[in-house]
Design a protein around this motif. Structure first.
Motif, PDB file in Angstrom:
ATOM      1  N   PHE A  60      -7.074   4.683  -9.721  1.00 45.11           N
ATOM      2  CA  PHE A  60      -8.460   4.579  -9.819  1.00 45.11           C
ATOM      3  C   PHE A  60      -8.516   4.951 -11.486  1.00 45.11           C
ATOM      4  O   PHE A  60      -7.989   5.806 -12.152  1.00 45.11           O
ATOM      5  N   LEU A  67      -3.649   4.567   7.254  1.00 46.51           N
ATOM      6  CA  LEU A  67      -5.122   3.765   7.614  1.00 46.51           C
ATOM      7  C   LEU A  67      -4.644   2.589   8.394  1.00 46.51           C
ATOM      8  O   LEU A  67      -3.728   2.052   8.057  1.00 46.51           O
ATOM      9  N   SER A  93     -17.839   9.366  -2.455  1.00 48.70           N
ATOM     10  CA  SER A  93     -16.910  10.350  -2.010  1.00 48.70           C
ATOM     11  C   SER A  93     -17.503  11.459  -0.933  1.00 48.70           C
ATOM     12  O   SER A  93     -16.762  12.046  -0.298  1.00 48.70           O
ATOM     13  N   THR A 135     -19.795   2.832   2.414  1.00 52.18           N
ATOM     14  CA  THR A 135     -18.648   3.358   1.944  1.00 52.18           C
ATOM     15  C   THR A 135     -18.377   3.180   0.566  1.00 52.18           C
ATOM     16  O   THR A 135     -17.358   4.050  -0.389  1.00 52.18           O
ATOM     17  N   ALA A 136     -19.146   2.358  -0.126  1.00 53.27           N
ATOM     18  CA  ALA A 136     -18.871   2.100  -1.768  1.00 53.27           C
ATOM     19  C   ALA A 136     -19.913   1.233  -1.925  1.00 53.27           C
ATOM     20  O   ALA A 136     -20.517   0.314  -1.085  1.00 53.27           O
ATOM     21  N   LYS A 142      -3.847   9.062  -0.165  1.00 56.45           N
ATOM     22  CA  LYS A 142      -4.322   8.737  -1.508  1.00 56.45           C
ATOM     23  C   LYS A 142      -5.801   8.628  -1.632  1.00 56.45           C
ATOM     24  O   LYS A 142      -6.440   9.188  -2.607  1.00 56.45           O
ATOM     25  N   ILE A 143      -6.330   7.858  -0.845  1.00 60.12           N
ATOM     26  CA  ILE A 143      -7.877   7.712  -0.405  1.00 60.12           C
ATOM     27  C   ILE A 143      -8.706   9.033  -0.448  1.00 60.12           C
ATOM     28  O   ILE A 143      -9.566   9.553  -1.178  1.00 60.12           O
ATOM     29  N   PHE A 178       1.868   2.030  -3.459  1.00 63.87           N
ATOM     30  CA  PHE A 178       0.604   2.744  -4.223  1.00 63.87           C
ATOM     31  C   PHE A 178       0.453   4.048  -4.005  1.00 63.87           C
ATOM     32  O   PHE A 178       0.206   4.988  -4.681  1.00 63.87           O
ATOM     33  N   GLU A 192     -21.979   4.995  -6.501  1.00 60.90           N
ATOM     34  CA  GLU A 192     -21.790   5.858  -5.622  1.00 60.90           C
ATOM     35  C   GLU A 192     -23.324   6.601  -5.081  1.00 60.90           C
ATOM     36  O   GLU A 192     -23.340   6.876  -3.834  1.00 60.90           O
ATOM     37  N   GLY A 246      -8.301  11.055  -3.639  1.00 58.50           N
ATOM     38  CA  GLY A 246      -9.349  10.523  -4.559  1.00 58.50           C
ATOM     39  C   GLY A 246     -10.719  10.904  -4.225  1.00 58.50           C
ATOM     40  O   GLY A 246     -11.465  11.015  -5.280  1.00 58.50           O
ATOM     41  N   PRO A 253       0.943  -1.202  -0.031  1.00 59.72           N
ATOM     42  CA  PRO A 253      -0.005   0.081  -0.144  1.00 59.72           C
ATOM     43  C   PRO A 253       0.720   1.307   0.083  1.00 59.72           C
ATOM     44  O   PRO A 253       0.615   2.299  -0.515  1.00 59.72           O
ATOM     45  N   TYR A 289       1.068   7.553  -6.456  1.00 64.05           N
ATOM     46  CA  TYR A 289      -0.252   8.374  -6.608  1.00 64.05           C
ATOM     47  C   TYR A 289       0.197   9.652  -6.243  1.00 64.05           C
ATOM     48  O   TYR A 289      -0.225  10.717  -7.040  1.00 64.05           O
ATOM     49  N   GLU A 332     -12.187  11.410  -7.764  1.00 63.28           N
ATOM     50  CA  GLU A 332     -11.460  10.410  -8.898  1.00 63.28           C
ATOM     51  C   GLU A 332     -11.850   9.114  -8.464  1.00 63.28           C
ATOM     52  O   GLU A 332     -12.190   8.171  -9.113  1.00 63.28           O
ATOM     53  N   ILE A 333     -12.066   8.669  -6.985  1.00 66.36           N
ATOM     54  CA  ILE A 333     -12.145   7.637  -6.472  1.00 66.36           C
ATOM     55  C   ILE A 333     -13.683   7.140  -6.716  1.00 66.36           C
ATOM     56  O   ILE A 333     -14.021   5.884  -6.645  1.00 66.36           O
ATOM     57  N   SER A 334     -14.442   8.112  -7.384  1.00 64.69           N
ATOM     58  CA  SER A 334     -15.958   7.616  -7.601  1.00 64.69           C
ATOM     59  C   SER A 334     -15.817   6.723  -8.496  1.00 64.69           C
ATOM     60  O   SER A 334     -16.756   5.858  -8.838  1.00 64.69           O
ATOM     61  N   VAL A 383     -16.633   4.304  -5.127  1.00 69.79           N
ATOM     62  CA  VAL A 383     -16.606   4.569  -3.704  1.00 69.79           C
ATOM     63  C   VAL A 383     -17.629   5.870  -3.345  1.00 69.79           C
ATOM     64  O   VAL A 383     -17.497   6.850  -4.335  1.00 69.79           O
TER      65      VAL A 383
END
Lengths: 194, 426
Positions: free
Chosen positions: B53, A109, A151, B79-80, A134-135, A36, B70, A138, A33, A40, A143-145, A149
Motif C-alpha cells: 500500500f 479470503l 478502514s 468497501t472502498a 494483510k488486508i 504478497f 475513504e 492494513g 496473493p 507484507y 495504512e490501507i486507507s 479502502v
C-alpha cells in the motif's frame, strides 16, 4: 463464535499478540496473493515460515520452505492457511497434533470450513475465516486507507508513522559544511577572546 | 468491548481523516504533489507490482484524495472508493472495467442529460451499446436483458424532475441477470439514500453537486459495495483474468471485496488519466463535513417552495416527490424518508414565454446549468439546454416549453418564496 462478521477487537488482539506465523500454501511466485501477504507480514516484524511441500529446498524472502507443520522447529502462534476450503480440514487436524498447540487458525479470503473451525475452537484455538491478515493489518492500522479502502476505523490521534522507511532520519545533507549560524558565532567569539 | 458504530454525521466529519503523522495538522493537508519518493528499489517495485500500500503518482493515488475516497466509502457503506475528475469520468472508468466492444448496458431513460449524451454518443464510439428502459416500469429492464448485458445503470433520484427510483426492484432484475447494478446517487447523496443498502453493487457520484455542495469544485467518485462476484463465468475479464500489465495478477483474487475499486484505480484511472486535483479533493472534503446539515436544509426548503408553487395561480403542475399527492410520494417515503431532495420541476400556465420571463425576473435564483449548490438555481430547459429540439422532442425528454427546473439552496425559505412570487407576478 459468529464467523460471518468479526469484531475489530477480536482481529486486533490476534494481530497484536501472535509473533510466529506458519503460512500453509505459501508461493514463491511473486504475483500470487500468498507471496504478497507473506512479504507484507514479514516486513511488519512477524516471524514467517513458508509451508509448501512443492518448494522444499527453496526459500521465500530468505526463509526456507518446510514440507509440513510437523517440520517446524519452534512453537507457532498462528497458522495462516492459503488453501481452498476443501483442503482446510487436514491442515487443521495436523495443527491440532502440534505441541505446544498454535493459538490461532486463520483461513484466507475465500476459504471457509465451519467443521474445521469447530474442531479448532473445541481445542481452545481462535479461528478467523475468509479474511486476509494483510488486508486486516492494513485496515486496522489505516495504512490501507491510502488505496481508498474503507478502514471502518476512526481516530483523532496523530497517525502512526506507517513504515520503517518513513521513520524520521537524522542523516540529512547539510549545507555550509555542516556548521550552524550559532556555531559560527561561537567560533567568532572564541577568536575574539583569545 | 464491542466497537461502537459511529453515526452518519460523525462519519461525515471524521471518516478517512486523521491528524497528519509528521506535523500533527488536524485538517487534511492538500498534498499538492505529482509524485512520491520511494524508500528503495524494492519498495518501488512492491508499489508498482501492487504488493504494498502506498503512493506513487497522483494520477494513481494521492493522500488528500484518499481521505475523500475513504470518507465517501464510509458514508455509502461501501468497501472502498476511487475519486476522479468528474462524475462523467466516474462513469467512463466504471464501464471500462465492465464492457468490451459489442457489450451492452441497460440504462434508465430518466438520467441527467449529460449522461444520456455520454452513453448515446461517446460510448457508442467504443462499441458499448446502451438499451434504454423506463425506471417507472421494472419489467422494461427485464425485457432489455440480453446475453451481452454487462450492467444496469440508474439514478436514485432522477434528473430533471426529482423522481424516485425503485432501487430494490431493479436490483432484483440485475441479480437475476447476473450483472452489477450501478446507481448514480448524486441527487440524493448518502444522507438521503444509501443505494448499497437496497442492492446496488456500485455507486457513482458527481461530487460537484451536493457532496461538495458549494458549487466551487468538480469531482466524481466510484464506490465499490464489495457485493459482486466478478470471477463468475469469466464475464468480467478485467477483474478475473491475469493482467499482463501487472505480471499476471488477477485483481479479484488478490483484492477480494474491494477488487472493483482497485481495478478502477490501477486499470482505469492509471490508463485513462482523469485524476482529481488534490485541491478539489480538499474543497469537497470540507463540503462533506456539513453534508447532513446542508442536505436537510436543502430538502426542507425545497418542500416549502414546492408547497408554495403548488397553490400558485400561475403554476399548472409541480413534480416534487415530497408532496403528498405526487406520483413518487410512496417511493420517497420508503427510500428517502428524510426528504425528497432539492431538484424538481414545475410547469407554468403561461407556457414558453412565461418560462423565459420567470428566469429573467428572478433576483436571488441564479440562471445556470448546475444543481446541488448552496445557492438556489433555476433553468428553463426549453430555452437553454434543450433549445435545439423540436417541441415534440422537448416534451418527450421532460423539457416541455412550460417546464422550469429548480435546485433549491440553503438560503432562508421565505426569501426564496418571495423571489419566486415576485417573478411569477412580474
Amino acid at each position: 463464535m459468529n464467523h460471518d462478521a468479526y469484531d475489530d477487537n477480536y482481529i486486533r488482539s490476534i494481530l497484536n499478540n501472535v509473533k510466529t506465523i506458519a503460512m500453509v500454501g505459501a508461493s514463491p511466485v511473486n504475483v500470487r496473493p500468498s507471496y504478497f501477504a507473506f512479504k507484507y507480514l514479514a516486513q511488519r516484524g512477524y516471524d514467517m515460515i513458508p509451508v509448501n511441500p512443492g518448494h522444499v529446498g527453496k526459500a521465500l524472502m530468505g526463509k526456507p520452505f518446510v514440507a509440513s507443520l510437523a517440520d517446524i522447529d519452534r512453537p507457532i502462534d498462528m497458522i495462516d492457511i492459503f488453501r481452498n476450503s476443501s483442503h482446510i480440514m487436514p491442515v487443521v487436524e495436523e495443527a491440532l497434533k502440534l505441541s505446544p498447540l498454535p493459538k490461532v487458525i486463520w483461513m484466507q479470503l475465500g476459504a471457509r470450513d465451519d467443521a474445521a473451525a469447530e474442531k479448532a475452537e473445541a481445542a481452545g484455538l481462535k479461528v478467523v475465516m475468509n479474511r486476509c491478515p494483510k488486508i486486516e493489518y492494513g485496515r486496522l492500522s489505516s495504512e490501507i486507507s491510502w488505496m481508498g479502502v474503507n478502514s471502518r476505523t476512526l481516530s483523532s490521534k496523530r497517525a502512526p508513522i506507517p513504515t520503517q522507511g518513513m521513520r524520521l532520519s537524522l542523516n540529512r545533507t547539510s549545507f555550509g559544511g555542516g556548521q550552524t549560524a550559532a556555531s559560527d558565532r561561537a567560533a567568532k567569539n572564541k577568536t575574539e577572546t583569545t | 468491548m464491542t466497537d461502537r458504530l459511529p453515526g452518519f454525521s460523525t462519519l461525515a466529519v471524521h471518516a478517512g481523516a486523521q491528524p497528519d503523522p509528521t506535523t500533527g495538522a488536524r485538517a487534511t493537508p492538500i498534498y499538492q504533489t505529482t509524485s512520491f519518493v520511494f524508500n528503495d528499489a524494492d519498495h518501488a517495485a512492491s508499489l508498482f507490482g501492487l504488493q504494498a500500500f502506498g503512493n506513487i503518482y497522483t494520477r494513481i493515488g494521492n493522500p488528500t484524495n484518499a481521505v475523500l475516497e475513504e470518507r465517501v466509502a464510509a458514508l455509502e457503506g461501501g468497501t472502498a472508493a476511487l475519486a476522479v475528475a468528474s462524475g462523467h469520468a466516474a462513469q467512463l472508468v466504471v464501464l471500462q472495467q465492465l464492457l468490451r466492444p459489442g457489450d451492452e448496458i441497460i440504462a434508465a431513460r430518466k438520467l441527467y442529460g449529460g449522461s444520456i449524451n455520454q452513453f448515446t454518443h461517446a460510448f457508442k464510439a467504443f462499441g458499448w451499446n446502451v438499451a434504454w428502459a423506463d425506471p417507472d416500469d421494472v419489467a422494461s429492464f427485464e425485457q432489455a436483458v440480453t446475453p451481452h448485458t454487462k450492467a444496469i445503470f440508474i439514478e436514485s433520484i432522477a434528473n430533471p424532475a426529482g423522481s424516485i427510483t425503485d432501487i430494490e426492484a431493479i436490483a432484483a432484475v440485475a441479480r437475476k441477470a447476473g450483472v452489477p447494478l450501478i446507481v448514480d446517487n448524486t441527487l440524493a447523496s448518502p444522507y438521503l439514500i444509501k443505494p448499497i443498502d437496497h442492492g446496488a453493487d456500485i455507486v457513482v457520484h458527481s461530487l460537484t453537486k451536493f457532496l461538495g455542495g458549494h458549487g466551487n469544485s468538480l469531482g466524481g467518485i466510484i464506490v465499490d459495495a464489495g457485493t459482486f462476484d466478478w470471477s463468475k463465468d469469466n464475464k468480467y475479464p478485467m477483474l478475473s483474468e491475469p493482467r499482463p500489465e501487472y505480471h499476471g495478477i488477477r485483481i479479484q483474487e488478490t483484492f477480494g471485496n474491494f477488487a472493483f475499486a482497485i481495478a478502477c484505480r490501477v486499470l482505469g484511472l492509471r490508463d485513462l488519466g482523469p485524476a482529481l486535483s488534490p485541491f478539489n479533493a480538499f474543497m469537497i472534503l470540507t463540503g462533506i463535513e456539513t453534508l447532513p446539515l446542508r442536505m436537510q436544509k436543502h430538502c426542507d426548503n425545497a418542500k416549502a417552495v414546492a408547497e408554495f408553487l403548488s397553490t400558485h395561480p400561475a403554476v399548472s403542475a409541480v413534480n416534487y416527490a415530497g408532496l403528498p399527492g405526487d406520483k413518487y410520494n410512496a417511493l420517497q417515503r420508503k427510500y428517502a424518508p428524510k426528504g425528497a431532495g432539492a431538484v424538481f420541476t414545475f410547469s407554468l400556465k403561461g407556457g414558453y414565454d412565461a418560462g423565459v420571463n420567470l428566469v429573467s425576473n428572478l433576483k436571488l435564483f441564479s440562471h445556470l446549468a448546475n444543481v446541488g449548490d448552496t445557492r438556489s438555481l433555476v433553468i428553463h430547459p426549453a430555452s437553454t439546454t434543450h433549445s435545439q429540439l423540436d417541441d415534440a422532442a422537448k416534451v418527450k425528454s421532460g423539457a416541455a416549453p412550460e417546464v422550469v427546473r429548480l435546485s433549491i439552496g440553503i438560503e432562508d425559505k421565505e426569501d426564496l418564496i418571495a423571489d419566486l412570487d415576485q417573478a411569477l407576478r412580474a
